[in-house]
Design an enzyme around this catalytic site. Structure first.
Site, PDB file in Angstrom:
ATOM      1  N   LYS A 113       0.844  -1.206   0.000  1.00  0.00           N
ATOM      2  CA  LYS A 113       0.000   0.000   0.000  1.00  0.00           C
ATOM      3  C   LYS A 113       0.874   1.249   0.000  1.00  0.00           C
ATOM      4  CE  LYS A 113      -3.768  -2.362   2.331  1.00  0.00           C
ATOM      5  NZ  LYS A 113      -4.331  -2.810   3.610  1.00  0.00           N
ATOM      6  N   GLN A 157      -4.864  -1.910   9.682  1.00  0.00           N
ATOM      7  CA  GLN A 157      -4.736  -3.219   9.031  1.00  0.00           C
ATOM      8  C   GLN A 157      -5.337  -4.315   9.914  1.00  0.00           C
ATOM      9  OE1 GLN A 157      -3.637  -3.701   5.902  1.00  0.00           O
ATOM     10  NE2 GLN A 157      -3.948  -5.910   6.049  1.00  0.00           N
ATOM     11  N   ASP A 180     -11.474   2.519   4.258  1.00  0.00           N
ATOM     12  CA  ASP A 180     -11.764   1.083   4.188  1.00  0.00           C
ATOM     13  C   ASP A 180     -13.269   0.829   4.071  1.00  0.00           C
ATOM     14  OD1 ASP A 180      -9.862  -0.944   4.133  1.00  0.00           O
ATOM     15  OD2 ASP A 180      -9.274  -0.625   6.219  1.00  0.00           O
TER      16      ASP A 180
HETATM   17  N1  GUN Z   1      -6.955  -7.163   5.941  1.00  0.00           N
HETATM   18  C1  GUN Z   1      -7.240  -7.862   4.832  1.00  0.00           C
HETATM   19  N2  GUN Z   1      -7.877  -7.091   3.917  1.00  0.00           N
HETATM   20  C2  GUN Z   1      -7.975  -5.873   4.487  1.00  0.00           C
HETATM   21  C3  GUN Z   1      -8.552  -4.650   4.030  1.00  0.00           C
HETATM   22  O1  GUN Z   1      -9.095  -4.528   2.924  1.00  0.00           O
HETATM   23  N3  GUN Z   1      -8.454  -3.609   4.914  1.00  0.00           N
HETATM   24  C4  GUN Z   1      -7.879  -3.729   6.146  1.00  0.00           C
HETATM   25  N4  GUN Z   1      -7.864  -2.669   6.917  1.00  0.00           N
HETATM   26  N5  GUN Z   1      -7.358  -4.855   6.577  1.00  0.00           N
HETATM   27  C5  GUN Z   1      -7.408  -5.919   5.755  1.00  0.00           C
END
Ligand code: GUN
Length: 353
Positions: A113, A157, A180
């Site tokens: 990211k 995350q 998100d």
């Molecule tokens: N863990 C796995 N996929 C995601 C996601 O799309 N966002 C977040 N914050 N954590 C994740």
């Protein structure tokens, strides 16, 4: 990789030959309605015409939905928009990511990211906290980022360490920066008619964007989502319903999942089970979006493992009209959608069109 799984090589396994025999007994005849899944918005390319013709034969070969390519196009569009915004009003979008603990898979996602932000010209801020941090420490970071005008998106995350209350933490992110889309207000609006969420969760949004960019019409179709997680399955089902599909959700307690999946024109699989969906489960001409990214042991790989989807790809391409590969399908779209949500957030906050 902590949790590699053993799996059967689906296209070589005895099950597969049974499925292939079943397919030979019932040769694939793509119904006219199925062909519309192959029509692109623009004039059909040579390759899509070839795929459409191939799909009508008994040795059907699905179109490969190239998520890597589409994600690259979207990231290029975002890069151009970020620079237009910076030139016009001097604002650079900012994304803050909080990672708690040292899960290798989470660290890899966060690093990817970060790199994608840098490439698009988006500011990236990170908070790496140790596994034994308290919930209060995480909440303090969130409240700092909520107040910070250079931050337009906040992402925690997941999964969090088990001693933390995920709900408390996600609820603390201001909905204006909830890139998100996991805040209950955003999810609630997604579920309601005539309401607009400020953000839609990135992976399901990426699935719908892939369908849209490949000209797959969703309205009036039967769609099945496999899995009901808060991150993918549940919001994917809500999004498909908003697009006027008739949606079923298949999960671990569903009886005869194959029967339900076999009726679907569109399948989004987010089960986290390597090669669970076999060719014989798929309706001829269906469109298959495989969200699964499952590590399986592979002595031929230098890493000792490789990543495979929920769907037995080798079988699916013989039955479906279009399929996403793993890797290179949905995965790259998740990050592209995160960048898009961050850019849109900055535009909304600064009223920039
Ligand atoms: N863990 C796995 N996929 C995601 C996601 O799309 N966002 C977040 N914050 N954590 C994740």
């Amino acid at each position: 990789m902590a949790s590699t799984l053993f799996f059967t090589n689906c296209h070589l396994s005895p099950f597969s030959s049974t499925a292939a025999a079943a397919l030979r007994r019932h040769p694939i005849r793509v119904a006219p309605t199925s062909l519309r899944f192959l029509a692109l918005h623009s004039a059909p390319s040579q390759s899509s015409r070839v795929a459409a013709v191939a799909a009508m034969g008994t040795e059907a070969s699905a179109k490969v939905i190239d998520g890597k390519l589409v994600a690259k196009q979207i990231r290029d569009e975002i890069t151009a928009e970020v620079s237009r915004m910076k030139e016009a009003i001097g604002v650079v979008p900012g994304l803050a990511v909080i990672l708690v603990g040292d899960r290798k898979d989470s660290a890899t996602y966060v690093r990817n990211k970060q790199k994608a932000c840098e490439a698009a010209g988006i500011n990236s801020l990170e908070a790496f906290l140790p596994e034994d941090s308290t919930e209060e420490e995480v909440l303090n970071y969130i409240s700092g980022y909520n107040e910070d005008p250079s931050v337009h998106g906040i992402l925690v995350q997941l999964p969090l360490p088990s001693h933390m209350n995920e709900q408390n933490i996600l609820n603390a992110i201001t909905i204006e920066k909830d890139v998100d889309g996991f805040h209950p207000l955003n999810i609630g609006r997604l579920a309601m008619r005539d309401r607009e969420p400020l953000f839609v969760p990135c992976t399901p949004k990426g699935c719908i964007e892939l369908l849209r960019r490949y000209g797959v019409s969703i309205k009036g179709t039967r769609a099945v989502v496999i899995g009901r997680s808060n991150i993918v399955g549940m919001p994917a089902a809500l999004l498909l319903q908003r697009e006027d599909a008739t949606v079923s959700v298949v999960h671990s307690k569903t009886l005869n999942p194959e029967e339900i999946i076999r009726q679907a024109d569109i399948v989004i699989s987010a089960a986290g089970q390597p090669h669970m969906v076999r060719g014989s489960w798929i309706k001829p001409g269906a469109v298959i979006i495989d969200v699964g990214i499952n590590p399986v042991e592979d002595p031929n790989s230098t890493r000792g493992y490789r990543l495979i989807g929920d769907v037995c790809y080798e079988e699916a391409i013989k039955v479906a009209s279009a399929v996403t590969p793993v890797p290179g399908g949905v995965g790259p779209m998740t990050i592209a959608m995160l960048l898009q949500n961050t850019l849109n957030s900055a535009k909304r906050i600064h009223k920039f069109e």
